[in-house]
Design an enzyme around this catalytic site. Structure first.
Site, short mmCIF file in Angstrom:
data_model
loop_
_atom_site.label_atom_id
_atom_site.label_comp_id
_atom_site.label_asym_id
_atom_site.label_seq_id
_atom_site.Cartn_x
_atom_site.Cartn_y
_atom_site.Cartn_z
CB CYS A 1 -0.94 0.10 1.44
SG CYS A 1 -2.02 -1.16 1.18
CB CYS B 1 11.24 2.69 -5.14
SG CYS B 1 11.03 1.09 -4.11
#
Length: 326
Positions: free
Chosen positions: A132, A284
């Site tokens: 998420c 990331c």
């Protein structure tokens, strides 16, 4: 009512985790949840399990309750909860969310009912499904799915209505379309079939599968992945190049100094910009997308590609507390 969680409340939790508020940041989630629930109904008896659900306590922990409600957001714990509820002979209310879509079901409701492994026998390959934090989730969706799980638990306890056993309810909140799919018990299920290969808690097995190849995939003088401290050492002492594969919008929130942005989907077209000599760190948000990029780069001759485990989130937690998190 038992609450099991080992985590603390963080600011970025608040848009989707309705039990907590700004004043609860850095407080253990179990204590924050207890305070909120007691404020609503002081007559509820609450038991806190501050070490969370672990492989060595899961079955005995679940045996103390009538029904298990799974609110986890990672595959190792999700498979652990399913397996433990099966061995404890307790029904499991399942809920999951991804971007704008949610799912709800009831597993292990009886010997004849399917379990989570009947639907998904094994966890997905590492890095193939973003969490998420990486993919994003509509905060209101969490409330919808959570309320559906609470409703399902109440129905099971009271015997009212028709449960979601052997069914998977899917809701797409962008269109508000819902689908209800039938789930059949898998006659070859590794957990609940007569031919089961799993006879005890398999948390370590799932975790190993979910983290396969974090250190070894193909021969190289560089590891596939390093932690944040090792990444910082490479940047400070070996002049490593840091490639940020997040999207442009994410850069506006936070960015590591001297990193170069090449969004993940642009990597194949910009390989000529990357060196094949010296450490090439890929980063990331949490480390899932960057791990996929590292595997792709190594398949294309970049044996110096290294994943920065934990991503910029871990960097903020360990090295730059002033950095905006999301």
């Amino acid at each position: 009512l038992g609450i099991a969680d080992f985590d603390k409340v963080e600011l970025h939790n608040l848009q989707r985790q309705l039990l907590h508020g700004t004043a609860d940041v850095d407080t253990p989630k179990t204590l924050s949840a207890e305070k909120r629930l007691q404020a609503i109904n002081p007559y509820v008896s609450i038991v806190l399990h501050e070490n969370g659900v672990q492989a060595d306590n899961a079955v005995e922990l679940f045996k103390a309750y009538d029904i298990i409600v799974d609110g986890t957001d990672n595959f190792p714990t999700r498979y652990l909860n399913n397996d433990a509820s099966f061995f404890a002979r307790k029904p499991l209310v399942y809920g999951s969310i991804f971007k704008f879509e949610g799912q709800v079901s009831l597993f292990n409701a009886s010997y004849e009912a399917p379990c989570y492994r009947c639907l998904f026998p094994e966890p997905p390959p590492p890095g193939s499904v973003p969490n998420c934090g990486e993919a994003g989730v509509l905060g209101a969706l969490c409330g919808i799915i959570g309320s559906m799980q609470a409703l399902e638990a109440i129905k099971v306890i009271t015997g009212a209505g028709e449960s979601l056993a052997a069914s998977l309810l899917i809701i797409d909140t962008l269109s508000m379309h819902t689908r209800k799919l039938r789930i059949r018990k898998d006659p070859q299920c590794p957990l609940c079939s007569p031919h089961a290969s799993i006879s005890s808690i398999q948390a370590d097995r799932c975790r190993n599968q979910c983290e396969t190849n974090t250190i070894e995939t193909m021969p190289s003088t560089y590891p596939i992945e390093v932690d944040i401290q090792e990444a910082k050492n490479l940047l400070d002492n070996q002049n490593a190049i840091l490639i940020d594969v997040r999207e442009i919008l994410e850069l506006g929130i936070c960015q590591i100094e001297n990193s170069k942005n090449i969004p993940m989907n642009k990597i194949p077209q910009r390989l000529e910009e990357l060196p094949k000599e010296g450490p090439l760190l890929i980063q990331c948000h949490h480390g899932g997308r960057s791990l996929q990029v590292v595997h792709y780069l190594r398949q294309n001759g970049f044996e110096n590609a290294i994943n920065m485990g934990g991503g910029i989130e871990a960097w903020a937690l360990n090295h730059d507390s002033s950095m905006q998190r999301y």
